[in-house]
Write a protein that holds these residues in place. Structure first.
Motif, PDB file in Angstrom:
ATOM      1  N   PRO A  51       0.867  -1.177   0.000  1.00 38.06           N
ATOM      2  CA  PRO A  51       0.000   0.000   0.000  1.00 38.06           C
ATOM      3  C   PRO A  51       0.908   1.233   0.000  1.00 38.06           C
ATOM      4  O   PRO A  51       2.069   1.145   0.432  1.00 38.06           O
ATOM      5  N   TYR A  64       1.621   4.339   2.023  1.00 37.08           N
ATOM      6  CA  TYR A  64       1.271   4.658   3.417  1.00 37.08           C
ATOM      7  C   TYR A  64       0.979   6.150   3.555  1.00 37.08           C
ATOM      8  O   TYR A  64       1.621   6.973   2.912  1.00 37.08           O
ATOM      9  N   TYR A  65       0.030   6.464   4.418  1.00 37.21           N
ATOM     10  CA  TYR A  65      -0.314   7.869   4.647  1.00 37.21           C
ATOM     11  C   TYR A  65       0.875   8.613   5.230  1.00 37.21           C
ATOM     12  O   TYR A  65       1.561   8.103   6.121  1.00 37.21           O
ATOM     13  N   HIS A 121       5.641   2.564  11.204  1.00 35.23           N
ATOM     14  CA  HIS A 121       5.943   1.691  12.335  1.00 35.23           C
ATOM     15  C   HIS A 121       6.034   0.239  11.881  1.00 35.23           C
ATOM     16  O   HIS A 121       6.058  -0.049  10.671  1.00 35.23           O
ATOM     17  N   GLY A 170       3.965  -2.170  11.687  1.00 35.25           N
ATOM     18  CA  GLY A 170       2.906  -2.652  10.795  1.00 35.25           C
ATOM     19  C   GLY A 170       3.252  -2.375   9.333  1.00 35.25           C
ATOM     20  O   GLY A 170       3.063  -3.225   8.462  1.00 35.25           O
ATOM     21  N   ASP A 185       1.149   8.054   0.387  1.00 28.55           N
ATOM     22  CA  ASP A 185      -0.175   8.568   0.038  1.00 28.55           C
ATOM     23  C   ASP A 185      -0.274   9.948   0.696  1.00 28.55           C
ATOM     24  O   ASP A 185      -0.393  10.036   1.914  1.00 28.55           O
ATOM     25  N   TRP A 191      -8.789   8.177  -1.861  1.00 27.45           N
ATOM     26  CA  TRP A 191      -8.663   6.750  -2.187  1.00 27.45           C
ATOM     27  C   TRP A 191      -8.686   6.503  -3.689  1.00 27.45           C
ATOM     28  O   TRP A 191      -8.026   5.586  -4.188  1.00 27.45           O
ATOM     29  N   ALA A 238      -5.302   7.373  -4.813  1.00 27.99           N
ATOM     30  CA  ALA A 238      -4.247   6.528  -4.230  1.00 27.99           C
ATOM     31  C   ALA A 238      -4.043   5.215  -4.992  1.00 27.99           C
ATOM     32  O   ALA A 238      -2.913   4.861  -5.343  1.00 27.99           O
ATOM     33  N   TYR A 241      -0.394   2.624  -8.566  1.00 28.69           N
ATOM     34  CA  TYR A 241       0.216   1.389  -9.084  1.00 28.69           C
ATOM     35  C   TYR A 241       0.408   1.444 -10.602  1.00 28.69           C
ATOM     36  O   TYR A 241       1.256   0.742 -11.152  1.00 28.69           O
ATOM     37  N   GLY A 246      -3.007  -4.610   3.879  1.00 23.80           N
ATOM     38  CA  GLY A 246      -3.603  -5.008   5.149  1.00 23.80           C
ATOM     39  C   GLY A 246      -5.085  -5.319   4.962  1.00 23.80           C
ATOM     40  O   GLY A 246      -5.732  -4.792   4.049  1.00 23.80           O
ATOM     41  N   GLU A 256      -7.706  -4.377   6.357  1.00 20.87           N
ATOM     42  CA  GLU A 256      -8.698  -3.296   6.459  1.00 20.87           C
ATOM     43  C   GLU A 256      -8.863  -2.533   5.148  1.00 20.87           C
ATOM     44  O   GLU A 256      -9.829  -1.805   4.977  1.00 20.87           O
ATOM     45  N   ILE A 257      -7.895  -2.688   4.228  1.00 20.44           N
ATOM     46  CA  ILE A 257      -8.026  -1.966   2.954  1.00 20.44           C
ATOM     47  C   ILE A 257      -8.173  -2.943   1.783  1.00 20.44           C
ATOM     48  O   ILE A 257      -8.006  -2.571   0.637  1.00 20.44           O
ATOM     49  N   HIS A 317      -8.940  -2.720  -2.636  1.00 24.05           N
ATOM     50  CA  HIS A 317      -8.065  -3.352  -3.636  1.00 24.05           C
ATOM     51  C   HIS A 317      -8.705  -4.522  -4.364  1.00 24.05           C
ATOM     52  O   HIS A 317      -8.363  -4.815  -5.502  1.00 24.05           O
ATOM     53  N   LYS A 359      -4.912  -3.155  17.916  1.00 18.17           N
ATOM     54  CA  LYS A 359      -4.183  -2.923  16.665  1.00 18.17           C
ATOM     55  C   LYS A 359      -3.085  -1.878  16.876  1.00 18.17           C
ATOM     56  O   LYS A 359      -3.329  -0.840  17.474  1.00 18.17           O
ATOM     57  N   LYS A 392      -0.975   4.298  14.185  1.00 19.01           N
ATOM     58  CA  LYS A 392      -0.410   5.632  14.371  1.00 19.01           C
ATOM     59  C   LYS A 392      -1.180   6.421  15.422  1.00 19.01           C
ATOM     60  O   LYS A 392      -0.622   7.206  16.157  1.00 19.01           O
TER      61      LYS A 392
HETATM   62  O1  ME8 Z   1      -4.348   2.765   4.442  1.00 21.47           O
HETATM   63  N1  ME8 Z   1      -0.442  -4.419  11.421  1.00 21.47           N
HETATM   64  O2  ME8 Z   1      -2.337   3.886   4.607  1.00 21.47           O
HETATM   65  P1  ME8 Z   1      -1.846   3.545   6.090  1.00 21.47           P
HETATM   66  C1  ME8 Z   1      -0.141  -4.792  10.180  1.00 21.47           C
HETATM   67  N2  ME8 Z   1      -2.862   5.234   2.437  1.00 21.47           N
HETATM   68  N3  ME8 Z   1      -0.055  -3.936   9.151  1.00 21.47           N
HETATM   69  C2  ME8 Z   1      -0.272  -2.648   9.399  1.00 21.47           C
HETATM   70  C3  ME8 Z   1      -0.593  -2.183  10.685  1.00 21.47           C
HETATM   71  C4  ME8 Z   1      -0.674  -3.145  11.737  1.00 21.47           C
HETATM   72  N4  ME8 Z   1      -0.953  -2.820  12.975  1.00 21.47           N
HETATM   73  N5  ME8 Z   1      -0.749  -0.847  10.619  1.00 21.47           N
HETATM   74  C5  ME8 Z   1      -0.530  -0.497   9.319  1.00 21.47           C
HETATM   75  C6  ME8 Z   1      -3.505   3.533   4.002  1.00 21.47           C
HETATM   76  N6  ME8 Z   1      -0.243  -1.570   8.584  1.00 21.47           N
HETATM   77  C7  ME8 Z   1      -3.664   4.084   2.612  1.00 21.47           C
HETATM   78  C8  ME8 Z   1      -3.325   2.999   1.620  1.00 21.47           C
HETATM   79  S1  ME8 Z   1      -3.039   2.116  -0.868  1.00 21.47           S
HETATM   80  C9  ME8 Z   1      -3.497   2.606  -2.376  1.00 21.47           C
HETATM   81  C10 ME8 Z   1      -3.513   3.390   0.205  1.00 21.47           C
HETATM   82  C11 ME8 Z   1       0.062  -1.614   7.143  1.00 21.47           C
HETATM   83  O3  ME8 Z   1      -0.687   4.429   6.356  1.00 21.47           O
HETATM   84  C12 ME8 Z   1      -0.929  -2.489   6.403  1.00 21.47           C
HETATM   85  O4  ME8 Z   1      -0.337  -2.957   5.220  1.00 21.47           O
HETATM   86  O5  ME8 Z   1      -2.991   3.567   7.014  1.00 21.47           O
HETATM   87  C13 ME8 Z   1      -2.057  -1.532   6.120  1.00 21.47           C
HETATM   88  O6  ME8 Z   1      -2.925  -1.928   5.096  1.00 21.47           O
HETATM   89  C14 ME8 Z   1      -1.278  -0.292   5.756  1.00 21.47           C
HETATM   90  O7  ME8 Z   1      -0.122  -0.314   6.625  1.00 21.47           O
HETATM   91  C15 ME8 Z   1      -2.098   0.963   5.977  1.00 21.47           C
HETATM   92  O8  ME8 Z   1      -1.266   2.078   5.939  1.00 21.47           O
END
Ligand code: ME8
Length: 524
Positions: free
Chosen positions: A9, A11-12, A18, A20, A49, A230, A233, A237, A262, A264-265, A269, A300, A303
């Motif tokens: 993904p 990441y924001y 971290h 995850g 992202d 989204w 985002a 790819y 992950g 949750e997303i 996808h 969980k 951040k």
């Molecule tokens: O969702 N355990 O970004 P995000 C495992 N920008 N994986 C984890 C985790 C945890 N506790 N926390 C985060 C976004 N992740 C969007 C994505 S894609 C086109 C846009 C990982 O910064 C995991 O892969 O919130 C999760 O899906 C991703 O970080 C979410 O990162």
């Protein structure tokens, strides 16, 4: 030549990365490294992202522009990547001009086409819903948990605004058929079941523009709207491959794209994104893989949760490869896992220090003690052939095909096959467990044969057998633990990352233990 394209993904940019994020990135890194070892033409993408109301808000609170905020975060995040030695081929930031061009072209392509039901893909309407500012997503009433966001457990706001919509509802039937015809499109099974559940309920159209948020790309021909974070985002790819130019050197990777995300997303996808691609007239991804969450005491890691673990602290203390191994060996990829210091150390000591480290260390030490480091490679097939055939009877044919196809011994081919099958799924924990099953047999063999009591010729045979095993295992381990496996190969007197024919005589090199045992008593 085979090709492989893997993405994390993006990441924001709202907060530091971290464990995850490292987890998903390391999993993709293992896949990319394995495909490179196979000789596949490989492309590995990750990035940030950077759009949306969340970033806009956080920058404002910090008294800087969103772009300045993103630039600062990108420096930090790139440092995180550098320290974790991630082998990505490109790093995308959604504020880049290439991404603006790509998103604009994608929107126009989707807008110009019709849905499978013959209606406009994109239309103007009004949206009202429960919005989680942290997810940057709307939820319907039933999704909320005690009135809060089901992911972040924070209050959601009821918002209403004029919005462009993507007619996702018209893709429900198409996606149902697609998932049925392509059973491996969404993995693992437990996560696919969730997507099938959503499809059974029927998909709703999704709001894809905002008028309240300014930080994003303007909607083509209607700049009063900004494209929903989204929608822009997922398009990243394609951006990295040069879209809308489909004649460039990277476009060839599109047909082999694997998205790892992950859980949750996953719906973005496995449902939204394929529908968007279909709308724009583009081929669908090859596979979407969902992993579970790392939790701390059952919560969980996130951040906004204040319970983040920085994987670099562990890498500095125990080595980066120990972190990579722990993350992938500890839990099955689709499931959640609870992070704890205790489990980290236990796994390190059992798998790395006691099994792999100990096998390598005592074999090499004995080769020096008894034979000046020179051990003839055993003639004929290794003693691991029978063990592998008994342990993995259903893999026998595949192993034999790999052996003859690549000119490898049965033992070498066995490890290649275990990695190919396991990482093809992908199933990291299972792959490591199978590799370790053979390594454990190596230690058992050494104990039973007791080379310290054997006659020289027999002793040389024993040590030679173990060296053959270590060489074969070290090859796929280069993907999982590149530095340690490379160092092990050098100790065996072999090139670190190139498979040369095995020597007639190994010349092994002594050194410190690869994985010194962590003394928990001393620690306490
Ligand atoms: O969702 N355990 O970004 P995000 C495992 N920008 N994986 C984890 C985790 C945890 N506790 N926390 C985060 C976004 N992740 C969007 C994505 S894609 C086109 C846009 C990982 O910064 C995991 O892969 O919130 C999760 O899906 C991703 O970080 C979410 O990162």
């Amino acid at each position: 030549m085979s090709r492989f394209y893997v993405t994390t993904p993006i990441y924001y940019s709202n907060a530091p990365l971290h464990l995850g994020h490292a987890y998903c990135t390391i999993a993709c890194d293992v896949l990319a490294r394995w495909h490179r070892l196979r000789g596949d033409d490989t492309f590995f993408l990750t990035g940030l992202d950077e759009h949306g109301g969340n970033i806009e808000k956080i920058a404002k609170e910090s008294g800087i522009t969103p772009q300045e905020w993103c630039d600062r975060m990108a420096v930090q995040d790139l440092e995180f990547y550098r320290e974790l030695k991630v082998s990505n081929d490109d790093f995308i930031r959604t504020t880049e001009e290439r991404h603006r061009r790509c998103t604009d072209a994608f929107w126009r392509a989707a807008r110009a086409n019709k849905t499978p039901e013959g209606r406009d893909n994109i239309y103007l309407g009004e949206y009202e819903g429960w919005y989680c500012p942290k997810c940057e997503a709307y939820f319907v009433e039933e999704d909320l948990v005690e009135g809060n966001c089901p992911v972040h457990e924070v209050p959601v706001e009821k918002l209403k605004e004029e919005s462009y919509f993507f007619r996702l509802s018209d893709y429900t039937g198409f996606l149902k058929d697609y998932l049925a015809a392509n059973p491996d499109f969404v993995v693992p099974e437990q996560r696919k079941a969730e997507m099938l559940g959503l499809l059974r309920e029927g998909l709703r159209d999704i709001s894809i523009s905002r008028t309240k948020v300014r930080w994003g790309f303007p909607v083509p021909d209607d700049p009063g709207h900004v494209i929903y974070v989204w929608f822009d985002a997922v398009i990243n790819y394609l951006t990295a491959l040069g879209y809308p130019d489909m004649t460039g050197p990277r476009w060839k990777y599109w047909e082999v794209v694997h998205h790892v995300v992950g859980k949750e997303i996953l719906r973005f996808h496995a449902l939204l994104w394929p529908a968007m691609l279909k709308a724009a007239g583009l081929p669908l991804p090859k596979k979407v893989v969902a992993h579970g969450w790392w939790t701390v005491d059952g919560k969980k890691m996130g951040k906004s949760m204040g319970n983040q673990v920085d994987p670099r602290d562990y890498a500095r203390k125990y080595g980066l490869d120990a972190v990579r191994h722990y993350l992938l060996a500890e839990v099955s990829f689709g499931s959640d896992g609870d992070f704890s210091d205790k489990r980290f150390i236990e796994r390190y000591n059992t798998d790395l220090a006691n099994v792999l480290g100990n096998l390598a260390h005592r074999t090499i030490a004995m080769a020096h003690r008894y034979s000046q480091g020179k051990i003839a490679a055993p003639k004929g097939e290794s003693r691991w052939e029978a063990f592998v055939k008994a342990e993995f009877p259903d893999r026998r044919e595949a192993i034999e095909a790999v052996a003859s196809g690549l000119g490898l011994s049965f033992t070498q081919a066995a490890f290649v096959t275990l990695a190919d099958v396991g990482l093809g799924a992908p199933e990291f924990q299972g792959t490591l467990e199978r590799i370790w099953r053979v390594l454990k047999d190596g230690n058992k063999y050494l104990d039973e044969r007791a080379p310290w009591n054997q006659e020289p010729a027999e002793r040389e045979e024993t040590l030679g057998q173990v060296l053959v095993l270590l060489e074969a295992a070290s090859w796929p381990l280069l993907a999982f633990m590149p530095e340690s496996a490379g160092r092990l190969r050098e100790r065996l007197g072999l090139p670190a990352d190139r498979r040369a024919p095995l020597p007639d005589v190994f010349t092994v090199i002594q050194g410190d233990p690869l994985f010194p045992r962590i003394d928990t008593k001393k620690k306490a």
